[in-house]
Design a protein around this motif. Structure first.
Motif, short mmCIF file in Angstrom:
data_model
loop_
_atom_site.label_atom_id
_atom_site.label_comp_id
_atom_site.label_asym_id
_atom_site.label_seq_id
_atom_site.Cartn_x
_atom_site.Cartn_y
_atom_site.Cartn_z
N GLN A 1 -2.72 1.14 -15.43
CA GLN A 1 -1.97 0.86 -15.36
C GLN A 1 -0.91 1.36 -14.22
O GLN A 1 0.28 1.41 -14.00
CB GLN A 1 -1.02 1.65 -16.13
N MET A 2 -1.60 1.70 -12.99
CA MET A 2 -1.09 2.66 -12.26
C MET A 2 -1.01 1.04 -10.73
O MET A 2 -0.95 1.40 -9.71
CB MET A 2 -1.96 3.98 -11.32
N MET A 3 -2.06 -0.16 -11.22
CA MET A 3 -2.19 -0.95 -10.55
C MET A 3 -0.48 -1.81 -10.26
O MET A 3 0.52 -1.10 -10.34
CB MET A 3 -3.11 -2.11 -11.23
N GLY B 1 0.77 -1.50 0.38
CA GLY B 1 0.18 -0.34 -0.03
C GLY B 1 0.88 0.99 -0.04
O GLY B 1 0.52 2.67 0.21
N LEU B 2 1.70 0.64 0.25
CA LEU B 2 3.12 1.93 -0.01
C LEU B 2 3.52 2.43 -1.65
O LEU B 2 3.97 1.74 -2.00
CB LEU B 2 4.00 2.25 0.85
N ALA B 3 3.35 3.78 -2.05
CA ALA B 3 4.08 3.82 -3.81
C ALA B 3 4.96 5.21 -3.68
O ALA B 3 4.91 6.12 -2.24
CB ALA B 3 3.06 3.78 -4.11
N ALA B 4 5.63 4.95 -4.68
CA ALA B 4 5.98 6.57 -4.66
C ALA B 4 7.16 7.72 -4.21
O ALA B 4 6.45 8.27 -3.53
CB ALA B 4 4.78 7.37 -5.33
N ASN B 5 7.47 6.89 -3.12
CA ASN B 5 8.76 6.30 -1.92
C ASN B 5 7.94 7.20 -1.07
O ASN B 5 8.70 8.46 -0.20
CB ASN B 5 9.23 8.15 -2.73
N GLU B 6 6.57 6.86 -0.56
CA GLU B 6 6.02 6.81 0.21
C GLU B 6 6.49 5.80 1.81
O GLU B 6 6.84 5.03 1.13
CB GLU B 6 4.69 6.94 -0.04
N THR B 7 6.66 6.34 2.84
CA THR B 7 7.22 5.79 3.87
C THR B 7 7.01 5.67 5.23
O THR B 7 6.34 7.38 5.23
CB THR B 7 9.40 5.71 3.93
N MET C 1 -8.24 7.16 -8.23
CA MET C 1 -7.77 7.51 -7.02
C MET C 1 -7.56 6.99 -6.02
O MET C 1 -6.94 6.66 -4.64
CB MET C 1 -8.62 8.90 -6.03
N ASP C 2 -8.09 5.37 -6.18
CA ASP C 2 -8.18 4.42 -4.99
C ASP C 2 -7.30 3.39 -5.11
O ASP C 2 -6.96 2.40 -4.19
CB ASP C 2 -9.05 3.26 -5.14
N LEU C 3 -6.27 3.54 -5.76
CA LEU C 3 -4.55 3.26 -6.20
C LEU C 3 -3.68 4.71 -5.52
O LEU C 3 -3.88 5.41 -5.83
CB LEU C 3 -4.36 2.53 -7.26
N PRO C 4 -2.65 3.25 -4.68
CA PRO C 4 -1.48 3.99 -4.38
C PRO C 4 -0.78 4.42 -4.84
O PRO C 4 -0.61 5.89 -4.97
CB PRO C 4 -1.10 2.90 -3.86
N GLY D 1 0.80 13.92 -6.37
CA GLY D 1 3.17 14.19 -6.01
C GLY D 1 3.15 13.84 -4.58
O GLY D 1 4.38 13.61 -5.12
N GLY D 2 2.32 13.45 -3.84
CA GLY D 2 2.95 13.52 -2.83
C GLY D 2 5.16 14.06 -1.98
O GLY D 2 4.14 15.11 -1.99
N ASN D 3 5.29 13.17 -2.56
CA ASN D 3 6.88 13.71 -2.06
C ASN D 3 7.40 14.70 -3.14
O ASN D 3 8.91 15.37 -3.12
CB ASN D 3 7.73 12.73 -1.29
#
Lengths: 311, 235
Positions: free
Chosen positions: B108-110, A202-208, B143-146, B216-218
């Motif tokens: 493609q984001m799975m 469930g973690l992705a994209a440099n999430e930690t 948006m349901d996908l990490p 974008g998260g980080n």
């Protein structure tokens, strides 16, 4: 306790390198590594940490350095307090260690932040104290509140956010501790490699997962492994810049069997001489991230002696 | 006999960075040369993207293109390394089935489609109108996908008829505005910004604690490009 268990089996080495991407951008290395050979052959403690490096965690290099210091100190303390009853020790470690690590780190971070606000005259470069809408004068900055709300603490801790991975290896057991991304690999005598603490999904994209998040002690992955004369010859602990540099999981796991073979064939002194160069090459041609790698290994199968602790 | 010590471990590789253009090819894109302006803008940005990629050899930039009109289809379905990527012109006709497009992106984001060591993907949605299907279903799938949630999502509106609310929902972060392009020059600037400045930022992110990660998260979303105030609006 038999003679085998009384023998002192473990040695340690480690290294860290700044990532190729960080070198290009002028950012500091945000990984930390620290180890200690405990007196009276009580064990070896090794910890690595990876400061988050994003803009919301501007002091994450300090957070990582504090994390490894706390881990080494607490794991050493555990060996001082532990008796001969492994079951009791296991229960105590499982129940208390995650909370103690997280709380110990938070206390160190808050103390560091308080010290920083008092000493650093360049207050503008520092985050505002809770409740201040403008940068406070130095004398005001020194008035760091003793009692912070959870939200205030959270904001400060985030600025120092870091992962933490640690190993305690004694003659009778080893402990693996992990909060956040990174890898602890166990290498068996036949060269087979495993990752006992499975990766969180469930973690992705440099999430930690991180020391800085609320109730993060609940996210700690932990293994207490008693030894019955079949201890693995090598434990590797690395920040995620290492595994992210390999094209495949298999390629990354091969570091375990390769290091074991090199330690046996060429000895730890030769490996230690080359370690920094290898890690730099790995980052350069791989993830570009900082890498910290520590190894706790059995000394009896190696062709050299005399390694000590350090950071 | 080679007695030198070889670096431990297997083959090394830079981290994949998936960049996906999600392009509106509905019939309204024919009007006033919008589709051609989009083709020109993306074609011009390709060499600039190569330069960005060259500056960061630790990220492997992989491009795909999705088009939506009546239904949605991959214009370029296999991820193409930017070094080999060549733009092929899009043509416009039909409806605006954005929901179907977002469903295809979601596939493609799975986790099974993404490498765990991949960098945050960049999704750039360019549209000039109103969705003609239920786009919220497709958006929810994404948006349901990490990986969908943590992707860097940029929205570019072409002309005054574009529905900004839809693009805002796609972006999902009030701090990142919809980029509105009312003439070819501004469109080109926004396309170049998304494909270079945003790409550069996404290719070397830090890590971030799990709590509260959104678009974008980080990845730091850099300052928006300036656009000329004297340019005439044609769309």
């Amino acid at each position: 306790m038999n003679n085998k268990q009384n023998q002192w089996p473990w040695r340690v080495m480690g290294e860290k390198v700044i990532g190729a991407t960080h070198s290009r951008s002028g950012n500091p290395c945000q990984d930390a590594i620290l180890w200690k050979v405990l007196p009276e052959q009580r064990g070896i403690v090794l910890a690595v940490a990876d400061g988050h490096g994003s803009s919301s965690s501007p002091y994450s290099d300090e957070g990582a350095a504090l994390a490894v210091q706390v881990a080494v100190a607490l794991l050493e303390k555990l060996t001082q307090e532990s008796g001969d009853n492994l079951s009791l020790l296991k229960q105590m470690a499982e129940a208390q260690l995650p909370r103690m690590m997280v709380r110990g780190w938070a206390e160190e971070v808050l103390a560091r932040h308080r010290e920083k606000r008092i000493k650093d005259p360049d207050a503008e470069s520092l985050p505002l104290l809770p409740g201040f809408s403008v940068v406070p004068a130095p004398e005001v900055a020194a008035d760091f509140p003793e009692e912070l709300t959870d939200a205030e603490q959270g904001r400060i801790l985030l600025k120092y956010g870091s992962t933490l991975l640690a190993v305690l290896a004694t003659a009778r057991f080893f402990i693996l501790f992990q909060l956040g991304d990174g890898d602890i690999l166990v290498v068996e005598s036949d060269g087979s490699v495993s990752r006992p603490l499975t990766r969180r999904t469930g973690l992705a994209a440099n999430e930690t997962l991180s020391l800085c998040t609320k109730s993060s002690w609940k996210d700690v992955q932990f293994l207490f492994q008693p030894l019955h004369g079949e201890e693995p010859p090598l434990l590797l602990v690395a920040t995620d810049g290492y595994s992210n540099s390999f094209a495949s999981e298999e390629g990354f796991f091969r570091v375990g069997s390769d290091y074991l073979a090199l330690l046996k064939r060429d000895g730890p002194d030769e490996v230690a001489l080359k370690l920094k160069e290898w890690l730099a090459e790995t980052s350069e041609s791989g993830s570009g991230d900082d890498i910290a790698l520590g190894m706790v290994f059995r000394g009896d199968g190696c062709s050299a002696t005399g390694l000590g602790g350090g950071d | 006999m080679d007695t030198s010590l070889r670096r431990p471990g297997g083959e090394l590789a830079s981290r994949p960075l998936h960049f996906i253009w999600i392009t509106d090819c509905s019939g309204s894109m024919i009007a006033n040369g919008k589709i051609q302006a989009l083709n020109d803008a993306i074609r011009e940005s390709v060499p600039l993207m190569r330069n960005v990629a060259q500056d960061n050899p630790n990220a492997q930039v992989l491009i795909r293109v999705l088009k939506f009109s009546t239904g949605a289809h991959w214009h370029i379905d296999e991820p193409v390394p930017i070094e080999q990527f060549e733009w092929t012109d899009l043509a416009a006709a039909g409806l605006t089935d954005l929901g179907k497009a977002l469903s295809l992106v979601a596939e493609q984001m799975m986790v099974s489609a993404m490498h765990q060591r991949a960098l945050p993907p960049v999704l750039v949605l360019v549209s000039d109108g109103q969705p003609t299907d239920n786009y919220l279903n497709g958006l929810q799938e994404l948006m349901d996908l990490p990986w969908g949630k943590k992707a860097v999502r940029i929205g570019i509106a072409i002309g005054t008829d574009a529905n900004e609310t839809v693009l805002e929902k796609f972006i999902g972060n009030p701090e990142i505005p919809v980029l509105r392009a009312n003439n070819p020059d501004v469109l080109t600037r926004y396309i170049k910004w998304a494909s270079t400045v945003v790409l550069k930022s996404a290719s070397s992110p830090g890590s971030r604690a799990q709590v509260g990660m959104i678009n974008g998260g980080n990845v730091e979303i850099p300052m928006l490009p300036t656009v000329p105030t004297t340019a005439l609006d044609v769309w």
